[in-house]
Design a protein around this motif. Structure first.
Motif, short mmCIF file in Angstrom:
data_model
loop_
_atom_site.label_atom_id
_atom_site.label_comp_id
_atom_site.label_asym_id
_atom_site.label_seq_id
_atom_site.Cartn_x
_atom_site.Cartn_y
_atom_site.Cartn_z
N VAL A 5 0.85 -1.25 -0.02
CA VAL A 5 -0.05 -0.17 -0.06
C VAL A 5 0.91 1.11 0.12
N LYS A 6 0.80 2.07 -1.04
CA LYS A 6 1.53 3.23 -1.07
C LYS A 6 1.33 4.32 -0.31
N GLY A 7 2.14 5.04 0.45
CA GLY A 7 1.87 6.29 1.25
C GLY A 7 2.18 7.53 0.36
N PRO A 8 2.43 8.67 1.05
CA PRO A 8 2.49 8.58 2.68
C PRO A 8 1.07 8.68 3.36
N PHE A 9 1.26 8.45 4.64
CA PHE A 9 0.14 8.13 5.35
C PHE A 9 -0.07 9.27 6.65
N LYS A 10 -1.26 9.59 6.72
CA LYS A 10 -1.66 10.85 7.91
C LYS A 10 -1.31 10.44 9.07
N ASP A 11 -1.21 8.97 9.55
CA ASP A 11 -1.18 8.65 10.85
C ASP A 11 0.23 7.49 11.15
N ASN A 12 0.45 6.97 12.03
CA ASN A 12 1.37 5.95 12.14
C ASN A 12 0.83 4.67 11.97
N ILE A 13 2.16 3.74 11.96
CA ILE A 13 1.35 2.31 11.50
C ILE A 13 0.42 1.62 12.47
N TYR A 14 0.82 2.12 13.85
CA TYR A 14 -0.26 1.37 14.92
C TYR A 14 -1.43 1.78 14.82
N ASN A 15 -1.75 3.13 14.47
CA ASN A 15 -3.00 3.57 14.54
C ASN A 15 -3.75 3.35 13.38
N LEU A 16 -2.86 3.11 12.20
CA LEU A 16 -3.55 2.77 10.84
C LEU A 16 -4.13 1.18 11.06
N MET A 17 -3.23 0.47 11.56
CA MET A 17 -3.59 -1.10 11.94
C MET A 17 -4.79 -1.27 12.61
N ARG A 18 -4.86 -0.29 13.80
CA ARG A 18 -6.11 -0.42 14.71
C ARG A 18 -7.40 -0.05 13.90
N LYS A 19 -7.28 0.86 13.14
CA LYS A 19 -8.49 1.24 12.11
C LYS A 19 -9.00 0.16 11.36
N ALA A 20 -7.87 -0.84 11.05
CA ALA A 20 -8.47 -2.00 10.20
C ALA A 20 -8.52 -2.93 10.91
N GLY A 21 -8.56 -3.06 12.29
CA GLY A 21 -9.10 -3.86 13.17
C GLY A 21 -8.12 -5.00 13.60
N TYR A 22 -6.63 -4.44 13.38
CA TYR A 22 -5.94 -5.33 13.80
C TYR A 22 -5.16 -5.23 14.98
N HIS A 23 -4.56 -6.09 15.82
CA HIS A 23 -4.01 -5.83 17.12
C HIS A 23 -2.37 -6.32 17.21
N PHE A 24 -1.60 -5.31 17.81
CA PHE A 24 -0.25 -5.57 17.88
C PHE A 24 0.05 -6.84 18.41
N GLN A 25 0.90 -7.71 18.08
CA GLN A 25 1.42 -9.07 18.65
C GLN A 25 2.91 -8.86 19.02
N SER A 26 3.74 -8.46 18.11
CA SER A 26 5.06 -8.46 18.56
C SER A 26 5.94 -7.89 17.52
N LYS A 27 7.22 -7.47 17.78
CA LYS A 27 8.06 -6.71 16.82
C LYS A 27 9.12 -7.67 16.54
N ILE A 28 9.38 -7.86 15.35
CA ILE A 28 10.39 -8.54 14.84
C ILE A 28 11.64 -7.84 14.59
#
Length: 124
Positions: A5-28
Motif C-alpha cells: 500500500v503506497k503512502g505517505p500516510f497521515k497516521d502512524n502504523i499502529y493507529n492505521l492497523m487499529r483502524k483496520a481491526g488489527y492488534h499488535f502481537q510483537s515486533k521482529i
C-alpha cells in the motif's frame, strides 16, 4: 499473500492497523517487521506482518486456521523422551511438519487484503 500500500500516510502504523481491526502481537527486530493479528485471540485468525519501506507499507498476510502445535520442553520431559526431542527443528516443530495450518492465497485472504487496502487508502 504479499501486497503493498503506497503512502505517505497521515497516521502512524499502529493507529492505521487499529483502524483496520488489527492488534499488535510483537515486533521482529532483525527483520524490521511488526506482527499483528485479527481478532486478537482465538482461531481462525488473520496473521499480518508489516514493514515500512520509504513511504510504503509492505504486507505479508495469511490466515491461521488453528493454533501452532509446539512440544513441551521441560527438563524432566527431555530426560524421559530424548528420542522425540531429536526429531524437532530448532523452532520446536517436528521435522517435516508445518508449524500451523495457514492459508496464504485463498479467496478469504484475498478479500481481507482488499479490505485492508481500502481502509488504508482512505488514510493516505
Amino acid at each position: 499473500m504479499e501486497f503493498v500500500v503506497k503512502g505517505p500516510f497521515k497516521d502512524n502504523i499502529y493507529n492505521l492497523m487499529r483502524k483496520a481491526g488489527y492488534h499488535f502481537q510483537s515486533k521482529i527486530e532483525r527483520e524490521g517487521e511488526l506482527a499483528l493479528t485479527r481478532p486478537p485471540r482465538g482461531y481462525p485468525r488473520f496473521h499480518l506482518f508489516v514493514r515500512v519501506e520509504g513511504e510504503n507499507l509492505i504486507f505479508n498476510l495469511h490466515l491461521d486456521q488453528k493454533r501452532p502445535i509446539y512440544p513441551v520442553r521441560s527438563p524432566s520431559r527431555c530426560e524421559r523422551d530424548g528420542r522425540r526431542l531429536r526429531r524437532l527443528t530448532s523452532s520446536g516443530v517436528y521435522k517435516g511438519a508445518p508449524a500451523h495450518a495457514g492459508e496464504y492465497d485463498s479467496e478469504v485472504v484475498e478479500k481481507e487484503a482488499g479490505r485492508i487496502k481500502e481502509i488504508l487508502e482512505k488514510h493516505a
